[in-house]
Every structure is written in C-alpha cells, then in structure tokens.
Design an enzyme around this catalytic site. Structure first.
Site, PDB file in Angstrom:
ATOM      1  N   HIS A  34      15.250  -2.374  10.002  1.00  0.00           N
ATOM      2  CA  HIS A  34      13.837  -2.310   9.617  1.00  0.00           C
ATOM      3  C   HIS A  34      13.307  -3.732   9.460  1.00  0.00           C
ATOM      4  CE1 HIS A  34      10.188  -1.640   7.349  1.00  0.00           C
ATOM      5  NE2 HIS A  34      10.212  -0.402   7.819  1.00  0.00           N
ATOM      6  N   GLU A  64       8.006  -0.525  15.451  1.00  0.00           N
ATOM      7  CA  GLU A  64       7.124  -0.760  14.300  1.00  0.00           C
ATOM      8  C   GLU A  64       6.591  -2.191  14.375  1.00  0.00           C
ATOM      9  OE1 GLU A  64       7.976   1.986  10.708  1.00  0.00           O
ATOM     10  OE2 GLU A  64       9.424   0.378  10.663  1.00  0.00           O
ATOM     11  N   ASN A  75       9.992   7.076   5.357  1.00  0.00           N
ATOM     12  CA  ASN A  75      10.758   5.990   4.741  1.00  0.00           C
ATOM     13  C   ASN A  75      10.092   5.658   3.403  1.00  0.00           C
ATOM     14  OD1 ASN A  75      11.971   3.596   4.000  1.00  0.00           O
ATOM     15  ND2 ASN A  75      11.147   2.395   5.714  1.00  0.00           N
ATOM     16  N   TRP A  76      10.743   6.071   2.340  1.00  0.00           N
ATOM     17  CA  TRP A  76      10.153   5.850   1.008  1.00  0.00           C
ATOM     18  C   TRP A  76      10.220   4.391   0.577  1.00  0.00           C
ATOM     19  CZ3 TRP A  76      11.712  10.314  -2.910  1.00  0.00           C
ATOM     20  CH2 TRP A  76      11.151  11.510  -2.458  1.00  0.00           C
ATOM     21  N   LYS A  77      10.993   3.580   1.293  1.00  0.00           N
ATOM     22  CA  LYS A  77      11.221   2.180   0.895  1.00  0.00           C
ATOM     23  C   LYS A  77      11.689   2.154  -0.567  1.00  0.00           C
ATOM     24  CE  LYS A  77       8.059   0.800   4.454  1.00  0.00           C
ATOM     25  NZ  LYS A  77       7.097  -0.168   4.977  1.00  0.00           N
ATOM     26  N   SER A  88       1.404   2.245   9.463  1.00  0.00           N
ATOM     27  CA  SER A  88       0.142   2.805   8.948  1.00  0.00           C
ATOM     28  C   SER A  88      -0.227   4.161   9.559  1.00  0.00           C
ATOM     29  CB  SER A  88      -1.004   1.802   9.124  1.00  0.00           C
ATOM     30  OG  SER A  88      -0.738   0.623   8.381  1.00  0.00           O
ATOM     31  N   GLY A 148       2.095  -1.169   6.514  1.00  0.00           N
ATOM     32  CA  GLY A 148       1.523  -1.259   5.175  1.00  0.00           C
ATOM     33  C   GLY A 148       0.174  -1.960   5.139  1.00  0.00           C
ATOM     34  N   GLY A 198       5.677   5.214   6.290  1.00  0.00           N
ATOM     35  CA  GLY A 198       5.975   4.570   5.019  1.00  0.00           C
ATOM     36  C   GLY A 198       5.121   5.171   3.915  1.00  0.00           C
ATOM     37  N   GLY A 199       4.014   4.500   3.608  1.00  0.00           N
ATOM     38  CA  GLY A 199       3.160   4.891   2.484  1.00  0.00           C
ATOM     39  C   GLY A 199       2.797   6.368   2.433  1.00  0.00           C
ATOM     40  N   GLU A 254      11.489  -5.109   7.365  1.00  0.00           N
ATOM     41  CA  GLU A 254      11.563  -5.700   6.023  1.00  0.00           C
ATOM     42  C   GLU A 254      12.957  -6.262   5.756  1.00  0.00           C
ATOM     43  OE1 GLU A 254       9.900  -2.306   4.042  1.00  0.00           O
ATOM     44  OE2 GLU A 254       7.983  -2.779   4.977  1.00  0.00           O
TER      45      GLU A 254
HETATM   46  P1  13P Z   1       3.561   2.206   6.515  1.00  0.00           P
HETATM   47  O1  13P Z   1       3.436   3.600   7.084  1.00  0.00           O
HETATM   48  O2  13P Z   1       3.381   2.141   5.047  1.00  0.00           O
HETATM   49  O3  13P Z   1       2.747   1.239   7.285  1.00  0.00           O
HETATM   50  O4  13P Z   1       5.106   1.766   6.755  1.00  0.00           O
HETATM   51  C1  13P Z   1       5.656   1.890   8.003  1.00  0.00           C
HETATM   52  C2  13P Z   1       7.113   1.637   7.900  1.00  0.00           C
HETATM   53  O5  13P Z   1       7.538   0.519   7.720  1.00  0.00           O
HETATM   54  C3  13P Z   1       8.026   2.783   7.988  1.00  0.00           C
HETATM   55  O6  13P Z   1       9.343   2.382   8.143  1.00  0.00           O
END
Ligand code: 13P
Length: 259
Positions: free
Chosen positions: A98, A170, A9-11, A215, A176, A236-237, A100
């Site tokens: 998600h 999650e 997920n590149w966000k 993470s 993050g 994510g990251g 967020e």
């Molecule tokens: P991180 O891997 O950056 O913690 O993000 C997880 C995430 O929200 C994937 O959707």
C-alpha cells in the site's frame, strides 16, 4: 468473467463497536438473502480486530484480511504479523505495498514482492498495490512509474504466481483527498497494467482482477465499473461507515449484473 471485488481498507481506524456494527449488518443481509454472491466483499481491519470480525462474519459471503504482513513466517520481529497468523485469525486476504507503507515504512518493490510471495505461501490472497504520486502524474510519467513497480515485483513473484492474487491501482494523489482519478484515467492505467501483464502471459492478463482505489464512494463507484478493465475497488474512508459500504457493494453488484 473476472472476479468483482469490493475491499474495504480500514487503515488505522475502527473500534470493537464498529466491528459489531459490520457483523450485525452483514449477518442480517445474509439472512435476508440480500448479500450479492457475484461480488467478493472483503474487509481489512487493523489486525487487532481481525479475529473478532472474522468470527462474527463466519457463515456470510464476506472475507476478511489484513493490511500488511511480514516477509518471514515467524521469528524475532517485534510488532510484526506473519501470514500464517492472519490465516489463524480467520483472514484470507492481505494488502501488499500500500502506498502508505511505501511512504512511511519505506517499503521497496523487492520487499513488497517478497511479502506477496509470503502471503501466497500462507494461503492468503494478496493484493499488490501500485500507484504514482502527483509529481509523477504531472510530469507525464504515471504509466512508466506504475509499470516499473509492477515489473520489479514480477521479477520476484513471477507471472504465474501473481495470478493467484490481485493488483490494485491507487494513485497516491487520489487517496483520502476526495479527488478521484477520472474513470477514463483509471481505465487507461488499468489497460496499461493489463497490457504489461499480457506481454508475459495473455491468459493471466485476461483473468487478473485489477482494482481501483482512491476516494471511491457510493456515488462515483458505478462510473468506474462501466470501464472494462476495472474489476474491483479498494475503499478507504467510505469503508468505515457500514451503510455507505453496503451501498457501494450493492451498486457494484448491480453494475456487474448488467455487464
Ligand atoms: P480513500 O478511499 O480514503 O481515498 O483510500 C483509498 C485507499 O488507500 C484504500 O486502500
């Protein structure tokens, strides 16, 4: 055996240059026969990059998708993206709920369930994201919160239709932050999610891929795959660096092969 999934997920990150790097890397891997077929790898870029990424990855084993969709299939909803448009752009997966979006767009379980159904109607594979925040975890009600999110969504989606997608756990406090849930904490929650599904339909519960996110990186991913209810990861990251992402895919492929 349940499908192993690595989804990135590149966000709201990335550039066309990053798209080009991913395309080049995965085309090269495909040509070398290095792309593991036992892992479904998915990249979820910002929707503006989706067509370019999907076109570039055509012919590889990778799938692409979006991070959100609208509940309606079309209409006067400025700034929104319909499931059919994600399909048209070459995507076949989509995130729903998600954390967020729950936090910043105040998405409710009901709305998220409607998005999940809209995704299925558009022939997309939706991932239903659930997870507790730190306060819930510290108060000892993490499983209760996650099961409630799941059950509320299930009232709209129905267990049979849920089976056409995936669930991602999650924990909000692990996203993050560099602080993952321990593999044991994740396993325990995945087990309780599967048990909640099993109350409604045991065969769906056994077949459902449940992903962990928060993470995850190339160093810690293997430990998650050693737990029997963890079938995939949502990254994510670490999905923003092609070398790191490829390492995760390869670690997962090796872990799946040795299961
Ligand atoms: P991180 O891997 O950056 O913690 O993000 C997880 C995430 O929200 C994937 O959707």
């Amino acid at each position: 055996m349940r499908q192993a999934v690595v989804a990135g997920n590149w966000k709201m990150h990335g550039t066309r240059q990053l798209v080009a790097e991913f395309v080049q890397k995965f085309i090269d891997r495909q040509q070398l026969g290095a792309e593991p077929s036992q892992v479904q790898t998915v990249i979820l870029p910002p929707v503006g990059f989706l067509a370019e990424l999907s076109d570039g990855l055509r012919g590889t084993h990778l799938a692409t998708g979006a991070q959100d969709l609208h509940t309606h299939s079309k209409g006067a909803f400025t700034g929104e993206t319909a499931g059919s448009m994600i399909r048209d752009l070459g995507g076949s997966w989509v995130l729903t709920g998600h954390s967020e979006r729950r936090q910043y767009q105040k998405e409710t379980d009901r709305q998220i369930a409607n998005k999940f159904v809209a995704a299925l109607d558009a022939d997309l594979c939706p991932i239903l994201c659930v997870g507790e925040n730190l306060e819930d975890r510290e108060a000892g009600r993490a499983e209760q919160v996650v099961t409630a999110q799941l059950n509320t969504a299930l009232q709209t989606i129905g267990i049979k239709r849920l089976a056409a997608g995936c669930v991602a756990y999650e924990p909000v406090w692990a996203i993050g932050t560099g602080q993952t849930a321990t593999p044991d904490q994740a396993q325990q929650m995945h087990h309780s999610i599967r048990a909640a599904l099993g109350v409604l339909d045991e065969s769906v519960a056994q077949a459902m891929s449940i992903l962990y996110g928060g993470s995850v990186n190339e160093k810690n991913v293997e430990a998650f795959f050693k737990r029997r209810d963890i079938d995939g990861v949502l990254i994510g990251g670490a999905s923003l660096n092609v070398e790191q992402f490829v390492m995760i895919v390869d670690v997962v492929a090796a872990a799946v092969a040795s299961r």
